[in-house]
Enzyme design. Structure first.
Site, PDB file in Angstrom:
ATOM      1  N   GLY A  59       0.661  -1.286   0.047  1.00  0.00           N
ATOM      2  CA  GLY A  59       0.142  -0.001  -0.013  1.00  0.00           C
ATOM      3  C   GLY A  59       0.725   1.325  -0.137  1.00  0.00           C
ATOM      4  N   CYS A  60       1.933   1.240   0.846  1.00  0.00           N
ATOM      5  CA  CYS A  60       2.831   2.458   1.088  1.00  0.00           C
ATOM      6  C   CYS A  60       3.578   2.589  -0.468  1.00  0.00           C
ATOM      7  CB  CYS A  60       3.595   2.408   2.126  1.00  0.00           C
ATOM      8  SG  CYS A  60       2.902   2.418   3.616  1.00  0.00           S
ATOM      9  N   THR A  61       3.953   1.493  -0.975  1.00  0.00           N
ATOM     10  CA  THR A  61       4.532   1.722  -2.449  1.00  0.00           C
ATOM     11  C   THR A  61       3.629   2.115  -3.407  1.00  0.00           C
ATOM     12  OG1 THR A  61       5.860  -0.260  -1.874  1.00  0.00           O
ATOM     13  CG2 THR A  61       5.773   0.402  -4.223  1.00  0.00           C
TER      14      THR A  61
END
Length: 169
Positions: A59-61
């Protein structure tokens, strides 16, 4: 032991919540290159400050790459993007290199800045109550005031939604 059926909020979910018009909390953090970066460095500029749970997670990527891919239009509208996580600077450097992230990634290992912005506390993750980073984004105007405070945002589609709120094509 906390009574899980109590409707009373716990101390952690009653933490700071910033709103439009509030002064953006000042900070100085270390970036992925080991340099100190302060909010004061951007005085007189517009800043998009986003908090994310952990570098190199799916998700952060997705979110970081969305910011990267929109950076031209965001910068064209006068915004500087800064990402903050609890990761070590070395991890942030690997993340930036791996995903060609060209905006500053800042390390807040002690979570002081997360807490000052209300981006750390209780959250519901698939029905479980956990304490951790609340994916949050703040738009700070040229005078250092919060223009937008967005808590518990989704990783996917967030940047497009933010651009729409900011009226950036």
């Amino acid at each position: 032991m906390t009574n899980s059926t109590s409707p009373e909020p716990t101390q952690s979910d009653a933490s700071v919540r910033l709103s439009a018009g509030d002064a953006a909390p000042a900070f100085t953090l270390t970036d992925s290159e080991g340099a100190s970066v302060s909010l004061a460095d951007f005085a007189g500029s517009k800043v998009i400050l986003y908090f994310y749970p952990a570098a190199m997670t799916p998700g952060c990527t997705t979110q970081a790459c969305d910011f990267r891919d929109s950076l031209g239009s965001l910068q064209g509208a006068g915004y500087t993007v800064l990402g903050i996580s609890k990761d070590k600077p070395e991890t942030l450097k690997t993340f930036a290199e791996r995903d060609a992230l060209t905006f500053p990634l800042l390390s807040d290992q002690d979570l002081d800045v997360h807490q000052a912005y209300g981006a750390y506390g209780e959250k519901n993750s698939y029905g479980r109550i956990l304490t951790g980073v609340l994916r949050s984004t703040f738009v700070i105007d040229e005078s250092g005031s919060i223009e937008l405070a967005l808590y518990n945002v989704k990783a996917t589609g967030h940047v497009a939604s933010l651009r729409k709120k900011l009226k950036i094509a």
